[in-house]
Motif scaffolding. Sequence first.
Motif, short mmCIF file in Angstrom:
data_model
loop_
_atom_site.label_atom_id
_atom_site.label_comp_id
_atom_site.label_asym_id
_atom_site.label_seq_id
_atom_site.Cartn_x
_atom_site.Cartn_y
_atom_site.Cartn_z
N THR A 1 0.82 -1.22 0.00
CA THR A 1 0.00 0.00 0.00
C THR A 1 0.85 1.27 0.00
O THR A 1 0.32 2.37 -0.18
N ALA A 2 2.16 1.12 0.22
CA ALA A 2 3.05 2.29 0.21
C ALA A 2 3.10 2.87 -1.20
O ALA A 2 3.00 2.15 -2.20
N ASP A 3 3.27 4.18 -1.27
CA ASP A 3 3.35 4.87 -2.56
C ASP A 3 4.78 4.76 -3.10
O ASP A 3 5.55 5.72 -3.04
N LEU A 4 5.11 3.58 -3.62
CA LEU A 4 6.46 3.38 -4.15
C LEU A 4 6.70 4.28 -5.36
O LEU A 4 7.81 4.80 -5.55
N ASP A 5 5.66 4.46 -6.19
CA ASP A 5 5.80 5.33 -7.37
C ASP A 5 6.22 6.74 -6.95
O ASP A 5 7.07 7.36 -7.59
N GLY A 6 5.61 7.23 -5.88
CA GLY A 6 5.93 8.57 -5.39
C GLY A 6 7.37 8.68 -4.91
O GLY A 6 7.93 9.78 -4.89
N LEU A 7 7.95 7.54 -4.52
CA LEU A 7 9.35 7.53 -4.08
C LEU A 7 10.30 7.24 -5.24
O LEU A 7 11.51 7.19 -5.06
N ASP B 1 -6.71 -4.32 -7.60
CA ASP B 1 -7.25 -3.01 -7.19
C ASP B 1 -6.18 -1.93 -7.21
O ASP B 1 -6.15 -1.05 -6.34
N GLY B 2 -5.29 -2.01 -8.18
CA GLY B 2 -4.26 -0.99 -8.33
C GLY B 2 -3.04 -1.17 -7.45
O GLY B 2 -2.09 -0.39 -7.55
N ASN B 3 -3.05 -2.17 -6.56
CA ASN B 3 -1.91 -2.39 -5.67
C ASN B 3 -1.20 -3.69 -6.02
O ASN B 3 -1.83 -4.68 -6.41
N LEU B 4 0.10 -3.70 -5.84
CA LEU B 4 0.88 -4.91 -6.02
C LEU B 4 0.61 -5.86 -4.85
O LEU B 4 0.66 -5.46 -3.69
N VAL C 1 11.54 -10.15 -2.14
CA VAL C 1 11.15 -9.03 -2.99
C VAL C 1 12.36 -8.14 -3.20
O VAL C 1 13.22 -8.02 -2.32
N GLU C 2 12.42 -7.55 -4.38
CA GLU C 2 13.50 -6.63 -4.71
C GLU C 2 12.91 -5.25 -4.92
O GLU C 2 11.93 -5.09 -5.66
N ILE C 3 13.47 -4.27 -4.24
CA ILE C 3 13.03 -2.87 -4.41
C ILE C 3 14.13 -2.14 -5.18
O ILE C 3 15.31 -2.22 -4.80
N ILE D 1 -0.24 -4.54 3.83
CA ILE D 1 -1.10 -5.36 4.69
C ILE D 1 -0.80 -6.83 4.40
O ILE D 1 -0.86 -7.26 3.25
N ALA D 2 -0.49 -7.58 5.46
CA ALA D 2 -0.14 -9.00 5.30
C ALA D 2 -1.26 -9.89 5.82
O ALA D 2 -1.90 -9.59 6.83
N ASN D 3 -1.50 -10.97 5.09
CA ASN D 3 -2.40 -12.03 5.54
C ASN D 3 -1.64 -13.34 5.40
O ASN D 3 -1.11 -13.64 4.32
#
Length: 201
Positions: free
Chosen positions: A39-45, A61-64, A89-91, A166-168
Amino acid sequence: MRRLFVAAGVLAVTAWGAVSAAAATLDIVPGGTTSVEVTADLDGLGLSAGTIGTATAEVADGNLVVDFPITGGSVTDGVAMIEHVGSGVEIFLTSDPSSSISLTNFLIDTGEGTVSSDVNGIANAVVFDFGTIDDSGIQLNFAGFLAGALTAAFGAPNTTGGEFGIANTNPEIAPIPLPAGAPLLIAGLAAFAFLRRRKVA
């Protein structure tokens, strides 16, 4: 006769202790999955994310949403340690994918309320802290270590305490085998019953 009762009692209590100790820790077996909706705005970063190893991802829903296979762990006295070995995961910078931070082998610790991982070769670094836990899942917030790494590698602003996702998680618990102490417990209880019956007769 009293000695026989005492011996039977000691046998039953000793066995009960072995059974209780065995039941206190349950194994988590491979087969479940932990899903994290970013849910973090990675694009904004100016950042993007991709999967490593056995992790898979899709956009919902638009989120990874990234799925990490559960590979093992344990539950002891209600505290779960959930392992995700071989995935991650790779950032990376969207403008330069060659500059990246790899997070692999996640470990969820429900006792500490943290998620740790191997980060670019540094083992067991705490990367997320639990936030609120509700019907939607576990809120994962950037821990100081990961926030600092993002700042150092990419010049990102300090995201410590900000929501990452958010983790499940749905770990599968191994069937509880008959503990080694169970035959002793049964023998002790049988001895009690036999001696009580003899006394009545």
